[in-house]
Structures are given as structure tokens and as C-alpha cells.
Motif scaffolding. Structure first.
Motif, PDB file in Angstrom:
ATOM      1  N   PRO A  74       1.094  -0.810   0.361  1.00 25.24           N
ATOM      2  CA  PRO A  74      -0.494  -0.155  -0.087  1.00 25.24           C
ATOM      3  C   PRO A  74       0.862   1.461  -0.210  1.00 25.24           C
ATOM      4  N   LEU A  75       2.051   1.735   0.293  1.00 27.55           N
ATOM      5  CA  LEU A  75       2.743   1.780   0.719  1.00 27.55           C
ATOM      6  C   LEU A  75       3.686   2.667  -0.465  1.00 27.55           C
ATOM      7  N   LEU A  76       4.425   1.412  -1.106  1.00 26.46           N
ATOM      8  CA  LEU A  76       4.817   1.873  -2.786  1.00 26.46           C
ATOM      9  C   LEU A  76       3.455   2.638  -4.037  1.00 26.46           C
ATOM     10  N   GLN A  77       2.407   1.583  -3.662  1.00 20.49           N
ATOM     11  CA  GLN A  77       1.432   2.238  -4.665  1.00 20.49           C
ATOM     12  C   GLN A  77       1.384   4.405  -4.033  1.00 20.49           C
ATOM     13  N   GLN A  78       0.903   4.099  -2.746  1.00 16.51           N
ATOM     14  CA  GLN A  78       1.223   5.879  -2.700  1.00 16.51           C
ATOM     15  C   GLN A  78       2.151   6.530  -2.618  1.00 16.51           C
ATOM     16  N   GLU A  79       3.152   5.988  -3.277  1.00 15.85           N
ATOM     17  CA  GLU A  79       4.693   6.547  -3.440  1.00 15.85           C
ATOM     18  C   GLU A  79       4.701   6.375  -5.033  1.00 15.85           C
ATOM     19  N   ASN A  80       3.895   5.871  -5.966  1.00 12.62           N
ATOM     20  CA  ASN A  80       3.954   5.838  -7.378  1.00 12.62           C
ATOM     21  C   ASN A  80       2.556   6.934  -7.409  1.00 12.62           C
ATOM     22  N   ALA A  81       1.999   6.726  -6.688  1.00 12.28           N
ATOM     23  CA  ALA A  81       0.604   8.127  -7.331  1.00 12.28           C
ATOM     24  C   ALA A  81       1.275   9.474  -6.903  1.00 12.28           C
ATOM     25  N   LEU A  82       1.745   9.834  -5.676  1.00 10.81           N
ATOM     26  CA  LEU A  82       2.111  11.037  -5.568  1.00 10.81           C
ATOM     27  C   LEU A  82       3.626  11.403  -6.717  1.00 10.81           C
ATOM     28  N   VAL A  83       4.449  10.585  -7.069  1.00 10.42           N
ATOM     29  CA  VAL A  83       5.744  10.729  -8.200  1.00 10.42           C
ATOM     30  C   VAL A  83       4.325  10.643  -9.517  1.00 10.42           C
ATOM     31  N   SER A  84       3.104  10.410  -9.965  1.00 13.46           N
ATOM     32  CA  SER A  84       2.450  10.954 -11.118  1.00 13.46           C
ATOM     33  C   SER A  84       2.348  12.215 -10.971  1.00 13.46           C
ATOM     34  N   SER A  85       1.934  11.943  -9.651  1.00 16.59           N
ATOM     35  CA  SER A  85       0.845  13.559  -9.385  1.00 16.59           C
ATOM     36  C   SER A  85       1.859  14.501  -9.674  1.00 16.59           C
ATOM     37  N   TYR A  86       3.140  14.290  -9.423  1.00 14.79           N
ATOM     38  CA  TYR A  86       4.192  15.701  -9.662  1.00 14.79           C
ATOM     39  C   TYR A  86       5.293  15.999 -11.149  1.00 14.79           C
ATOM     40  N   ALA A  87       4.795  14.478 -12.139  1.00 13.96           N
ATOM     41  CA  ALA A  87       4.746  15.266 -13.090  1.00 13.96           C
ATOM     42  C   ALA A  87       3.474  15.736 -13.595  1.00 13.96           C
ATOM     43  N   LYS A  88       2.022  15.068 -13.791  1.00 15.35           N
ATOM     44  CA  LYS A  88       1.200  16.219 -13.901  1.00 15.35           C
ATOM     45  C   LYS A  88       0.978  17.009 -13.454  1.00 15.35           C
ATOM     46  N   LEU A  89       1.428  17.729 -12.041  1.00 11.97           N
ATOM     47  CA  LEU A  89       1.057  19.231 -12.259  1.00 11.97           C
ATOM     48  C   LEU A  89       2.350  20.418 -12.550  1.00 11.97           C
ATOM     49  N   ILE A  90       3.824  19.414 -12.870  1.00 13.59           N
ATOM     50  CA  ILE A  90       4.886  20.539 -13.884  1.00 13.59           C
ATOM     51  C   ILE A  90       3.830  20.450 -15.270  1.00 13.59           C
ATOM     52  N   ALA A  91       3.749  19.343 -15.266  1.00 15.58           N
ATOM     53  CA  ALA A  91       3.028  18.996 -17.485  1.00 15.58           C
ATOM     54  C   ALA A  91       1.701  20.294 -17.138  1.00 15.58           C
ATOM     55  N   SER A  92       1.385  20.456 -15.981  1.00 17.40           N
ATOM     56  CA  SER A  92      -0.022  20.946 -16.752  1.00 17.40           C
ATOM     57  C   SER A  92       0.684  22.828 -16.880  1.00 17.40           C
ATOM     58  N   ALA A  93       1.679  22.751 -16.444  1.00 15.05           N
ATOM     59  CA  ALA A  93       2.054  24.944 -16.524  1.00 15.05           C
ATOM     60  C   ALA A  93       1.242  25.483 -17.912  1.00 15.05           C
ATOM     61  N   ARG A  94       0.843  26.135 -18.211  1.00 13.73           N
ATOM     62  CA  ARG A  94       0.905  27.330 -19.033  1.00 13.73           C
ATOM     63  C   ARG A  94       1.446  28.988 -18.558  1.00 13.73           C
ATOM     64  N   ILE A  95       1.975  29.026 -19.005  1.00 11.25           N
ATOM     65  CA  ILE A  95       3.270  29.911 -18.828  1.00 11.25           C
ATOM     66  C   ILE A  95       2.708  31.192 -19.483  1.00 11.25           C
ATOM     67  N   GLU A  96       2.106  32.578 -19.294  1.00 10.16           N
ATOM     68  CA  GLU A  96       1.741  33.512 -20.803  1.00 10.16           C
ATOM     69  C   GLU A  96       2.834  34.270 -20.416  1.00 10.16           C
ATOM     70  N   PHE A  97       3.624  34.758 -22.217  1.00  9.56           N
ATOM     71  CA  PHE A  97       4.321  34.625 -22.008  1.00  9.56           C
ATOM     72  C   PHE A  97       5.372  34.872 -23.330  1.00  9.56           C
ATOM     73  N   ASP A  98       5.329  36.891 -24.060  1.00  9.36           N
ATOM     74  CA  ASP A  98       5.813  36.830 -25.531  1.00  9.36           C
ATOM     75  C   ASP A  98       4.243  36.762 -25.839  1.00  9.36           C
ATOM     76  N   GLY A  99       3.714  36.896 -25.618  1.00 10.71           N
ATOM     77  CA  GLY A  99       2.313  36.661 -26.464  1.00 10.71           C
ATOM     78  C   GLY A  99       1.910  35.222 -26.483  1.00 10.71           C
ATOM     79  N   LYS A 100       2.423  34.463 -25.598  1.00 11.89           N
ATOM     80  CA  LYS A 100       2.025  32.591 -26.161  1.00 11.89           C
ATOM     81  C   LYS A 100       1.618  32.257 -24.534  1.00 11.89           C
TER      82      LYS A 100
END
Length: 559
Positions: free
Chosen positions: A129-155
Motif C-alpha cells: 500500500p505504501l508503494l502504491q501511494q508513492e507511485n501516485a505521488l510521483v505521478s501527481s508531481y509529473a502531472k502538476l509540472i506538465a500542466s504548466a500554462r505560462i503566459e509569455f511573449d504573447g503565447k
């Protein structure tokens, strides 16, 4: 088979567990070594298929994190990977404890059983169960970073697409880009702290349940370190501070002089020349074509490899919305094929994909027909030798990528490799501190990072940029979240790769033959044994760092 034709099927975990229960029973009840050998080959067939399905789900999820189907399948695989490990453990324990082990070692080699011993130290059904939680947290980090929407240079850009602005020739643009990135990371700072808090606590709890005082020893076993210890790494870190940091500081002093600043601030750290960094010429398609030409000309082995890679759609390298950041090479063992994932962004990093990640893929291709999947790939630091060395063997063809900026690109590459070693070592040192002191608060962790900056990168100022000024830049390093204690592998490998570079400056053909000798062994030897087989010295040998640093500094000093 083309990647698009590879069929994904969710693994039936009930059937998987049944098969491994039967395999363990066959081993325990075997009346001869031959019966166990047959069971090992059955394990190989099942393992190749299951690993491939899990990897397909991960690749297709990382290509588009918004895809609901593969997002769910990736979550399923995160949950089931520990279950699969539990099912396999019974079989591995039976194999390791078999009364026919002498015959099995003669057939498969002793390293297989050493690696099984290490694997058994990393797992218990109690921690599933702890490994499953660890995997889920790692995936949540990846999804959080991938969700970035940064407004810059008109884009509206993701973090990978911000990279060219961070290397722009105009200081005001670079500063603005770093500020925009800093503001974005600041906006998710509490979430980043929260995820890491939970990861450290979970990993520490897992270590305690397995009988370790803290996560460090377990982390080393997870990395399957079968020929060196934390003490060896601590000695390597000491040599980095003594032999590499002074050279890095001198290189940075010269960089500051070149670009006309008093000292290197973070937004200038990757800006190497006043006329701008070397930029690959042409489109993404041009770079891919240049990569194919390079490997076709390099050797018959690389020619066969690159045609297989391209003809079977085994790479996805264009940045796009929803795509996970970063890059990687992974394997699809059922198809005996590597796969390269990346995000082209118009910088030298695009060429790195075609050298570094392709170096991993080439090594995978060279060992694709190994009888045992266990021996197809070595430990992580040994794998990074494949990729980092290929970056240097590609030097002869750099004009295909950079044209009249080739000399600038070569200088920047070598300079960057020397400067990377202190940074990568700092990442490792930071993790040793974190897991030795899991009680640290987020603010205390950031303070520890700032202390290490003064040791490993004393030349660098944060420039009072948001996020960075608080000692939080480490939160951009996904390895710290995803793969604890991995990062020193890059530094160890960089040391060996620089040895191959120095060798290639004298005799390219001999250096490449030694590299092939190293690569052909796959994971059938330990890292230090591979170094010996490949004609290079181990980075743990006293003086190894000093020697390669002095050779690199001499080359750079002449240009």
C-alpha cells in the motif's frame, strides 16, 4: 513493429499472480536444475510482456497527460506495479534459495543471484500500500509540472517551451523568462512542498518497515548498487569539491568575462557567449535527418540501429500541450525495442536527444537478444555511460547540426560537462541530507540547498529571482521526486564519458571499439567490471577526477 501498431492490453493481475505462484511452486518442488531453468525462461516470457504493457501505458500517458484512457491506465499500472513485485518475489526467493543454485549459477552467472539478493532487500508484502501511494505521488508531481500554462511573449507555453527564452541573447528577455518561470513555480510552491513532504515520510516509513534506520540504505538497494556504497559516493563527492569545483569556478569566471558581467547570475548561467549560444540549424525534421545520417556513417552497428528506430516510429520528440516535460529512453522488451521521448525546443538540448537518449537506445538495441532480460541492461550509472559517451562520439558529425557554430557547440558541450559534475553531485548530497533528516521542514530543506550551493556552485547568484532566491530550484529536478539517489549516476558516468572523450582525441577508432566492448556486455557485469572491460578506469579510483578535469581544462584553455 511500428510503435503505433503495438497493442496495449491491461494486465490481468489475477492471472499474473497465479502464474508466479505456480512458478515458485515449480522451483521449490523441482527435482533437477533443468526444471528450474525452464521456469526461469517462462518467467522471462511473462516478464517481457507485463513490462511492455506497463511501459506502453506510461509512454502514451506521457505523450499526452490529458488522454483520459492512458491516464487511467497509468494510474492502474502505478497501483499494480507493487502487486506485480509481490508476486514475483515469491518466485525470486525460491530461485535464490534453491538447492540447485550452484548449477543455476553456472548456467546464468553469479551476478543474477547477487541482484536477486539486493531486490529481496527492497520489498515485503507489508509495504505494497505504501508503494502504491508513492507511485501516485510521483505521478501527481509529473502531472502538476506538465500542466504548466505560462503566459509569455504573447503565447501560452509549458516549461520546456520556455527554454529558448532562457538562452536568448538579450539579458532582459532571459531575466523576464526566469522571472515568469519563477512566478509559475511559486504559484504551485505549496503543492510541491506538500508532495515532497509526503514522499519523504512515505519512503522513510517504507525503510523502517523493511528494517532500515532511514531511507538511504534502502535507496541504494533500490538502485541495485551492487559494487559500491554510500561511503564510496561520499569520497567521490569529496573529490568533486577538491578537483572539479575550482576548475568550474575558473570556467565561470571566464564566461562572466566573455559576456561582460561581474558575476554569474542564474539567468546568465546558461548563456555562454555574447553572440548567443550555439543553436541547431534547420527544423526538427532537419535535425532528425542529420541524426540518421550521423549514425549511418558512424558504424555498421549504429546504422542498423538508427534505421530500426526511425522506421518503427520509436521516438516522440516534439513539444506540445499536455505532454510531460523532460526526456527519457525506455525499453519495450516484448518487441526488443527502445523508445525515445523528449520535447524539442530549438536549443542544443534537441541535439542532446539525438546523442544522449539515442546512446541509451543504441545500448538497448545492442543487448536486445540477451537470453535474460535481467542481463540486458546494467545499473543506472553504467547506462548513463552509454548515453554520455555517445554525446562525445557524435562530435565528428556536429557540423550536421550546427554548421558554422560547430566549434562554439563543442566548446559549450565540454564546458557544460565539467560544470555539470558539481551540480549533479550537489543533488546527490542534498538527498543524503534529506533522507538522513526526514524531520526537516520545507523551509529547512530550502536552506540546506542554499548551503550546498555555496560549496558546489560558489560562483552563482540567484539574482533575486522569485522561487530561486528561496533555495527552491531543486524542486525543478524531477529525479529528486521520481528517482531518489539516481542523480549521482550521471556524475559517475560523466567521469567515464570524459575518459572516452580524451581517448577519442588521440585515437577515435580505438575509443569507439572500447565503447562497443563496454556496451556489448549489457548488464552481465557490474559497473566497475564494465569499466575494466571497456578500457577505462573506475571513477572511484583516487585521482580519476583530477586527471580527466585537467585534460578537459587544457583543451578548453586553448580555445
Amino acid at each position: 513493429m511500428k510503435f503505433s501498431e503495438m497493442k496495449y492490453e491491461r494486465v490481468d493481475m489475477s492471472e499474473f499472480k497465479r502464474i508466479y505462484g505456480e512458478l515458485a511452486a515449480r522451483v521449490n518442488g523441482a527435482s533437477s536444475a533443468d526444471e528450474i531453468i525452464d521456469a526461469v525462461y517462462e518467467h522471462e516470457r511473462v516478464s517481457r510482456r507485463v513490462n511492455t504493457m506497463f511501459t506502453l501505458a506510461y509512454i502514451r500517458h506521457s505523450i499526452d497527460t490529458r488522454d483520459a484512457f492512458y491516464s487511467a491506465e497509468n494510474d492502474f499500472c502505478d497501483e499494480q506495479q507493487p502487486v506485480a513485485e509481490e508476486a514475483e518475489q515469491e518466485f525470486m526467493l525460491a530461485l535464490y534459495s534453491s538447492r540447485f543454485r550452484p548449477e543455476l549459477e553456472k548456467k546464468f552467472g553469479r551476478l543474477l543471484f547477487r541482484n536477486i539478493e539486493i531486490r529481496l532487500k527492497t520489498f515485503s508484502p507489508d509495504i505494497v500500500p505504501l508503494l502504491q501511494q508513492e507511485n501516485a505521488l510521483v505521478s501527481s508531481y509529473a502531472k502538476l509540472i506538465a500542466s504548466a500554462r505560462i503566459e509569455f511573449d504573447g503565447k501560452v507555453l509549458n516549461t520546456s517551451q520556455m527554454a529558448p527564452y532562457c538562452e536568448n541573447r538579450e539579458e532582459s528577455v532571459r531575466r523576464a523568462a526566469y522571472t515568469a518561470l519563477g512566478n509559475y513555480y511559486d504559484s504551485i510552491g505549496d503543492e510541491l512542498d506538500g508532495i515532497f513532504d509526503k514522499l519523504v515520510a512515505l519512503r522513510t516509513e517504507i525503510a523502517h518497515k523493511l528494517g532500515y534506520s532511514d531511507f538511504t540504505e534502502l535507496g541504494y538497494y533500490r538502485m541495485n548498487r551492487n559494487c559500491y556504497t554510500p561511503d564510496d559516493v561520499a569520497e567521490f563527492r569529496r573529490q568533486v569539491v577538491e578537483d572539479i569545483v575550482p576548475i568550474s569556478c575558473e570556467l565561470k569566471r571566464r564566461q562572466a568575462e566573455r559576456i561582460g558581467v561581474d558575476r554569474i547570475e542564474l539567468f546568465n548561467n546558461s548563456f555562454l557567449r555574447p553572440d548567443g549560444n550555439a543553436v541547431p540549424k534547420g527544423t526538427a525534421e532537419d535535425l532528425l535527418a542529420a541524426g540518421r545520417r550521423m549514425y549511418r556513417e558512424m558504424s555498421p552497428y549504429t546504422a542498423e540501429f538508427i534505421d530500426f528506430l526511425y522506421d518503427n516510429e520509436l521516438l516522440d520528440v516534439l513539444a506540445k500541450p499536455g505532454k510531460q516535460v523532460g526526456g527519457y529512453c525506455t525499453d519495450l522488451p516484448l518487441y526488443r525495442a527502445p523508445f525515445i521521448f523528449s520535447n524539442f525546443n530549438g536549443t542544443s538540448g534537441d541535439v542532446d536527444v539525438l546523442t544522449h537518449e539515442a546512446g541509451h537506445a543504441f545500448a538497448s538495441y545492442m543487448s536486445r537478444d540477451f537470453e535474460l532480460l535481467e542481463y540486458a541492461s546494467p545499473t543506472a550509472e553504467a547506462c548513463e555511460v552509454h548515453s554520455m559517451s555517445m554525446e562525445f562520439f557524435a562530435w565528428k558529425w556536429n557540423s550536421l547540426f550546427y554548421g558554422d557554430q560547430t566549434e562554439k557547440a563543442l566548446y559549450s558541450h565540454l564546458e557544460g560537462c565539467v560544470n555539470f559534475i558539481p551540480y549533479g553531485t550537489m543533488v546527490d548530497h542534498f538527498q543524503h541530507i534529506i533522507y538522513a533528516h526526514p524531520e526537516l521542514t520545507p523551509a529547512e530543506r530550502h536552506a540546506e540547498w542554499k548551503k550546498l550551493e555555496s560549496i558546489y556552485r560558489p560562483y552563482l547568484s540567484d539574482g533575486d529571482l522569485p522561487f530561486y532566491r528561496d533555495g527552491r530550484i531543486w524542486q525543478r529536478q524531477l529525479h529528486i521526486y521520481h528517482y531518489p539517489f539516481y542523480y549521482i549516476d550521471y556524475c559517475l558516468a560523466q567521469t567515464v564519458a570524459l575518459e572516452y572523450w580524451a581517448m577519442s582525441q588521440k585515437d577515435y577508432g580505438k575509443a569507439f571499439e572500447n565503447y562497443l566492448a563496454y556496451t556489448r556486455k549489457g548488464g552481465s557485469l557490474t559497473f566497475t567490471e564494465l569499466c575494466e572491460a571497456g578500457g577505462v578506469i573506475s571513477p572511484f579510483k583516487p585521482g580519476a577526477l583530477k586527471e580527466i578535469a585537467s585534460v578537459a581544462a587544457e583543451w578548453l584553455g586553448k580555445r
